[in-house]
Design a protein around this motif. Structure first.
Motif, PDB file in Angstrom:
ATOM      1  N   ALA A 271       1.171  -1.202  -0.043  1.00 38.61           N
ATOM      2  CA  ALA A 271      -0.055   0.535  -0.108  1.00 38.61           C
ATOM      3  C   ALA A 271       1.557   1.029   0.197  1.00 38.61           C
ATOM      4  O   ALA A 271       0.668   2.083  -0.878  1.00 38.61           O
ATOM      5  CB  ALA A 271      -0.797   0.142   0.699  1.00 38.61           C
ATOM      6  N   MET A 272       1.520   0.974   1.231  1.00 39.52           N
ATOM      7  CA  MET A 272       2.682   2.292   0.462  1.00 39.52           C
ATOM      8  C   MET A 272       3.442   2.436  -0.573  1.00 39.52           C
ATOM      9  O   MET A 272       3.349   3.674  -0.845  1.00 39.52           O
ATOM     10  CB  MET A 272       3.835   2.287   2.095  1.00 39.52           C
ATOM     11  N   GLN A 273       4.259   1.827  -1.157  1.00 41.83           N
ATOM     12  CA  GLN A 273       5.149   1.359  -2.554  1.00 41.83           C
ATOM     13  C   GLN A 273       3.485   2.285  -3.165  1.00 41.83           C
ATOM     14  O   GLN A 273       4.370   2.848  -4.166  1.00 41.83           O
ATOM     15  CB  GLN A 273       5.425   0.402  -2.626  1.00 41.83           C
ATOM     16  N   LYS A 274       2.790   1.852  -3.287  1.00 41.21           N
ATOM     17  CA  LYS A 274       1.523   1.875  -4.000  1.00 41.21           C
ATOM     18  C   LYS A 274       1.387   3.732  -3.739  1.00 41.21           C
ATOM     19  O   LYS A 274       1.567   4.465  -5.138  1.00 41.21           O
ATOM     20  CB  LYS A 274       0.063   1.034  -4.153  1.00 41.21           C
ATOM     21  N   PHE A 275       1.322   4.127  -3.077  1.00 39.43           N
ATOM     22  CA  PHE A 275       1.525   5.675  -2.472  1.00 39.43           C
ATOM     23  C   PHE A 275       2.239   6.381  -2.980  1.00 39.43           C
ATOM     24  O   PHE A 275       2.623   7.438  -3.712  1.00 39.43           O
ATOM     25  CB  PHE A 275       1.546   5.746  -0.986  1.00 39.43           C
ATOM     26  N   ARG A 276       3.526   5.894  -2.905  1.00 39.86           N
ATOM     27  CA  ARG A 276       4.502   6.479  -3.666  1.00 39.86           C
ATOM     28  C   ARG A 276       4.678   6.108  -4.921  1.00 39.86           C
ATOM     29  O   ARG A 276       5.215   7.168  -5.281  1.00 39.86           O
ATOM     30  CB  ARG A 276       5.939   5.215  -2.822  1.00 39.86           C
ATOM     31  N   ASP A 277       4.322   5.344  -5.952  1.00 40.45           N
ATOM     32  CA  ASP A 277       4.831   5.374  -6.512  1.00 40.45           C
ATOM     33  C   ASP A 277       3.761   6.524  -7.636  1.00 40.45           C
ATOM     34  O   ASP A 277       4.057   6.522  -8.630  1.00 40.45           O
ATOM     35  CB  ASP A 277       4.448   3.416  -7.144  1.00 40.45           C
ATOM     36  N   ASN A 278       2.790   6.388  -7.176  1.00 40.81           N
ATOM     37  CA  ASN A 278       1.674   7.293  -8.261  1.00 40.81           C
ATOM     38  C   ASN A 278       2.709   8.550  -7.999  1.00 40.81           C
ATOM     39  O   ASN A 278       1.980   9.420  -9.178  1.00 40.81           O
ATOM     40  CB  ASN A 278       0.455   7.310  -6.806  1.00 40.81           C
ATOM     41  N   ARG A 279       3.081   9.137  -7.692  1.00 43.18           N
ATOM     42  CA  ARG A 279       4.332  10.548  -7.031  1.00 43.18           C
ATOM     43  C   ARG A 279       3.380  11.593  -7.830  1.00 43.18           C
ATOM     44  O   ARG A 279       3.409  12.175  -6.993  1.00 43.18           O
ATOM     45  CB  ARG A 279       5.025  10.636  -8.309  1.00 43.18           C
ATOM     46  N   LEU A 280       1.773  11.921  -8.623  1.00 44.81           N
ATOM     47  CA  LEU A 280       1.398  12.884  -9.035  1.00 44.81           C
ATOM     48  C   LEU A 280      -0.213  12.802  -8.746  1.00 44.81           C
ATOM     49  O   LEU A 280      -0.719  11.471  -8.762  1.00 44.81           O
ATOM     50  CB  LEU A 280       1.242  13.057 -10.490  1.00 44.81           C
TER      51      LEU A 280
END
Ligand code: JFZ
Length: 478
Positions: A46-55
């Motif tokens: 979940a945190m990686q998704k948050f981070r990968d979203n970026r914009l």
């Protein structure tokens, strides 16, 4: 002999001093019940998704969109969502705006399409701003969309529409609530304390309600947590974080919610980040040379298009309005330092977006569709900042040069970290091969594209790490 003795004495002294200072460091660790809960960056999915979203995009929408910065014939230049405070409007009078809440042009699907076309991977929605008006039919307040002529659960419609487009939904939630009689700015008496405890229970109920009604929510971004009353109740901020994490596995929470046992906010009394990511960069960004410390934690910045307007303000001529390129610059700047960027929109009271915002979203989307590879899932590259723009690093160790300043010399200087060499360069999008000339140890001239793209462009570098190199580029070893 004398010399040896002296060395031994010196050695003993140095040992004693280092022992004492480390003992002091141990003593410096302050025991906390409500301090940081994470050790370093969270690495779960979940945190990686948050981070990968970026914009991401912010939506500030509430009753304040109706007056749009004007009260009784006077236009206030301050942030439109604070108008109630600037014009000193009592809550009951302000809430009469609810009779005018009728956004007939509101179409959640259109909103979600606009976000999709802009290239945002997540949206942060003001469920309730400081004014207290709820975009969902909360059973704990009479100031909600349900009690307006429009009646509909606009938050629910948004959650569904954005999710249908594959866009993550984050909830903005202001703890400070100007409409609630039990809210206190500070606790000065037993009565205050009793009232404020009731208020915290009300807040818990609303948070539980949001988490239950909209279980696909991925993040809570808390605001309005700076008052002495909340700082005094650090336990509650830890409790709220834990409660939401139990209800919604994987949910992410911003640091702005948090205060520790001693009322220290964002970072606890031992200097550790509370919540999952730092949310202090607002309308400003860390310095790309001096503030590299931010690469140690996750963070998210947010920005307005005019100088400081989050909610809809009818007059954007009162302050400087950023151009699309300036917005793109800030997005890349944030990613180059390991952060996310959230660009704000303040929809009109009729449910449509102002033309300037529609154009901006389009322009950003156009750029992102060409160069987004250098933004999504990218991170701090570890290269020294150069004047032409920013570096980002992709998941496979590729390095992107995002060029904002086109040089007269016809080449872009690249200085690589020790043991890293540049193998190849190409223009993102067209694949045009770009010439690279080694000019000194760990220094290169990278040519500009043959034809000036006429917009910020991206050169992808293939880099190579020398055998045995440790650090972020070891994976690039092939
Ligand atoms: C807050 C709100 O007051 C404002 O209306 C808007 O919603 C914004 C996103 O958040 O304003 C703040 C909060 C914190 C800081 C600055 C403005 N801060 O920490 O620097």
């Amino acid at each position: 002999m004398k010399g040896t003795k002296r060395i031994i004495t010196l050695f003993a002294l140095v040992t004693a001093i280092s022992f004492l200072s480390s003992a002091q460091e141990i003593k410096k660790e302050i025991p906390l019940k409500y301090g940081a809960t994470n050790e370093g960056k969270r690495q779960d999915q979940a945190m990686q998704k948050f981070r990968d979203n970026r914009l991401g995009a912010f939506i500030h929408w509430g009753l304040y969109a109706i007056p749009g910065g004007e009260w009784n014939g006077k236009v206030y230049g301050g942030a439109a969502e604070w108008l109630k405070s600037w014009a000193k409007v009592p809550s009951d009078e302000w809430m009469k705006l609810m009779d005018q809440w009728n956004p007939t042009k509101f179409d959640a699907k259109k909103w979600a399409k606009m976000a999709k076309e802009m290239g945002v991977k997540y949206i942060k929605i003001t469920t309730k701003h400081h004014e207290g008006f709820c975009l969902w039919p909360s059973k704990y307040s009479k100031y909600t969309v349900a009690n307006t002529p429009y009646k509909k659960d606009v938050l629910g419609e948004m959650v569904k529409a954005y999710n249908d487009e594959g866009i993550d939904v984050h909830f903005y939630f202001s703890v400070m609530d100007w409409s609630h009689p039990d809210y206190r700015y500070s606790i000065k008496s037993v009565e205050d304390s009793i009232a404020f405890n009731r208020f915290l229970e009300f807040t818990d109920n609303q948070l539980k309600e949001l988490a239950t009604r909209y279980p696909t929510v991925k993040d809570f971004w808390f605001d309005g947590t700076w008052d002495a009353s909340i700082k005094k109740n650090g336990w509650w901020t830890a409790h709220a974080e834990q409660m939401l994490k139990e209800m919604l596995p994987g949910v992410t929470i911003n640091s702005r919610l948090r205060a520790d046992d001693k009322g220290k906010r964002h970072f606890d009394s031992n200097g550790r980040l509370m919540g999952d990511y730092e949310s202090g960069y607002e309308r400003r960004l860390p310095d790309p040379v001096k503030d590299l410390k931010v690469t140690q934690w996750d963070w998210e910045a947010c920005m307005t298009i005019p100088e400081n307007q989050w909610g809809y303000h009818k007059d954007w001529s009162l302050s400087y309005v950023k151009t699309p390129i300036e917005v793109i610059d800030r997005i890349v700047h944030a990613v180059s330092m390991g952060g996310n960027m959230v660009v704000n929109f303040g929809p009109q009271a009729d449910g449509d977006f102002r033309p300037e915002e529609k154009e901006l979203a389009k322009a950003i989307g156009k750029w992102m569709s060409r160069y987004g590879e250098a933004v999504y899932a990218c991170d701090y590259a570890g290269f020294d900042k150069q004047g032409w723009g920013y570096y980002t690093r992709g998941k496979n160790g590729e390095v992107y040069m995002v060029v904002f300043n086109q040089p007269y010399s016809g080449h872009l200087t690249v200085k690589t970290p020790k043991d890293i060499s540049v193998e190849k360069a190409s223009l993102l999008g067209t694949g045009e091969e770009i010439q690279v000339v080694e000019t000194a140890r760990n220094e290169y001239n990278v040519s500009v594209p043959k034809k000036n793209p006429g917009e910020p462009y991206v050169i992808q570098l293939k880099v190579r790490a020398a055998k045995g190199t440790k650090g972020i580029y070891r994976d690039a070893l092939t």
